[in-house]
Design an enzyme around this catalytic site. Structure first.
Site, PDB file in Angstrom:
ATOM      1  N   SER A 125       0.826  -1.213   0.000  1.00 12.28           N
ATOM      2  CA  SER A 125       0.000   0.000   0.000  1.00 12.28           C
ATOM      3  C   SER A 125       0.855   1.255   0.000  1.00 12.28           C
ATOM      4  CB  SER A 125      -0.904   0.022   1.230  1.00 12.28           C
ATOM      5  OG  SER A 125      -1.774  -1.074   1.221  1.00 12.28           O
TER       6      SER A 125
HETATM    7  N1  SAH Z   1      -1.238  -4.686   3.919  1.00 10.23           N
HETATM    8  C1  SAH Z   1      -0.423  -4.665   2.725  1.00 10.23           C
HETATM    9  C2  SAH Z   1      -1.237  -4.401   1.484  1.00 10.23           C
HETATM   10  C3  SAH Z   1      -1.620  -5.661   0.853  1.00 10.23           C
HETATM   11  S1  SAH Z   1      -2.571  -5.546  -0.620  1.00 10.23           S
HETATM   12  C4  SAH Z   1       0.710  -3.677   2.897  1.00 10.23           C
HETATM   13  O1  SAH Z   1       1.201  -3.560   3.995  1.00 10.23           O
HETATM   14  O2  SAH Z   1       1.142  -3.056   1.951  1.00 10.23           O
HETATM   15  C5  SAH Z   1      -4.034  -6.358  -0.090  1.00 10.23           C
HETATM   16  C6  SAH Z   1      -3.910  -7.799   0.303  1.00 10.23           C
HETATM   17  O3  SAH Z   1      -5.198  -8.249   0.669  1.00 10.23           O
HETATM   18  C7  SAH Z   1      -3.437  -8.732  -0.804  1.00 10.23           C
HETATM   19  O4  SAH Z   1      -2.292  -9.398  -0.380  1.00 10.23           O
HETATM   20  C8  SAH Z   1      -4.613  -9.690  -0.993  1.00 10.23           C
HETATM   21  O5  SAH Z   1      -4.234 -11.020  -1.298  1.00 10.23           O
HETATM   22  C9  SAH Z   1      -5.271  -9.618   0.367  1.00 10.23           C
HETATM   23  N2  SAH Z   1      -6.670 -10.046   0.409  1.00 10.23           N
HETATM   24  C10 SAH Z   1      -7.645  -9.830  -0.507  1.00 10.23           C
HETATM   25  N3  SAH Z   1      -8.794 -10.411  -0.119  1.00 10.23           N
HETATM   26  C11 SAH Z   1      -8.550 -11.013   1.084  1.00 10.23           C
HETATM   27  C12 SAH Z   1      -9.324 -11.799   1.984  1.00 10.23           C
HETATM   28  N4  SAH Z   1     -10.600 -12.102   1.759  1.00 10.23           N
HETATM   29  N5  SAH Z   1      -8.736 -12.239   3.114  1.00 10.23           N
HETATM   30  C13 SAH Z   1      -7.434 -11.974   3.378  1.00 10.23           C
HETATM   31  N6  SAH Z   1      -6.648 -11.250   2.568  1.00 10.23           N
HETATM   32  C14 SAH Z   1      -7.190 -10.780   1.427  1.00 10.23           C
END
Ligand code: SAH
Length: 244
Positions: free
Chosen positions: A93
């Site tokens: 993010s």
């Molecule tokens: N928190 C991260 C951003 C990750 S992007 C950071 O620190 O930068 C969003 C993430 O959400 C992805 O890895 C995706 O696989 C996950 N995601 C999407 N749907 C989800 C769900 N139902 N349960 C758990 N994770 C999920």
């Protein structure tokens, strides 16, 4: 669906979460990673310019080495205020969005005790959260990312972060209730199970929508839930089920 945690055999009544602790291999000492570098301080200045005021959040971002959460080829871009690819079609993010979401869920007084993050990705936001909360639980549906986050976090040896492999639509009932829940992927509507896992007085922040998304802040009060609409954002979608 909570059948598939990486640690904890079927014969042990282990909790369905695990602490990202080192199991051998290279570990950095806090003294080496937490001292803010010039690019990290420059990022913190940019976040201030964009209106982030919570000192606890800025201090947390100043401490966490974002480059450790992206591929070495992207290290030179780690302190740009942008989302970057982390594999599996997902992104780390944008720092200003991480900062805004954490700022929004911080209690007016005192520290956050227990937080759930949905969407661990590479683990960066979980690491930032570990600096402002007593306990951080984070759940990821893509096994390869869950494992990557585990190894990224292991290097920093953060004792208060626990990772789970599972579908965040179900939340993490075994660790609930939470003082705050941060969803790092865009959901079509506020996931019902997550509302139920908030403490009274707790806050949930979630991007809602598909093409156009908006951050929704939901506060649980004695009488019900109060919703506030915040910034327009762009997140990867929150998807149901697991990816093995
Ligand atoms: N928190 C991260 C951003 C990750 S992007 C950071 O620190 O930068 C969003 C993430 O959400 C992805 O890895 C995706 O696989 C996950 N995601 C999407 N749907 C989800 C769900 N139902 N349960 C758990 N994770 C999920």
């Amino acid at each position: 669906m909570w059948g598939a945690f990486v640690r904890g055999s079927a014969h042990r009544a282990a909790p369905a979460v695990e602490t990202a602790r080192p199991k051998g291999g290279a570990v950095l000492h806090e003294g080496d990673w937490a001292a803010p570098t010039a690019p990290r301080l420059a990022l913190v200045r940019r976040l201030r310019e964009q209106g982030i005021v919570a000192e606890a959040v800025l201090a947390a971002i100043a401490r966490i080495p974002r480059e450790r959460f992206v591929d070495e080829a992207l290290w030179s871009r780690a302190y740009e205020d942008t989302a970057l690819p982390i594999g599996f079609e997902q992104t780390i993010s944008q720092p200003v969005v991480v900062a805004r979401m954490i700022e929004a869920i911080l209690p007016v007084k005192g520290r956050l005790a227990r937080v759930l993050e949905v969407g661990t990705g590479c683990g960066y936001q979980a690491a930032v959260l570990s600096q402002v909360a007593g306990e951080v639980y984070s759940i990821e549906r893509i096994k390869g990312l869950y494992e990557r986050a585990r190894s990224n976090l292991r290097v920093l040896r953060l004792p208060n972060v626990r990772l789970a492999y599972g579908d965040g639509y179900a939340g993490l009932p075994e660790a609930a209730p939470f003082d705050a829940i941060v969803v790092a992927a865009a959901a079509p509507v506020v996931p019902e199970a997550l509302l139920g896992q908030l403490k009274r007085g707790g806050k949930l922040i979630v991007p809602v929508g598909s093409a156009e998304q908006q951050l929704l802040l939901v506060e649980r009060r004695v009488a019900g839930y109060i919703e506030t609409r915040l910034d327009l954002v762009r997140f990867v979608p929150m998807l149901p089920g697991l990816v093995r």
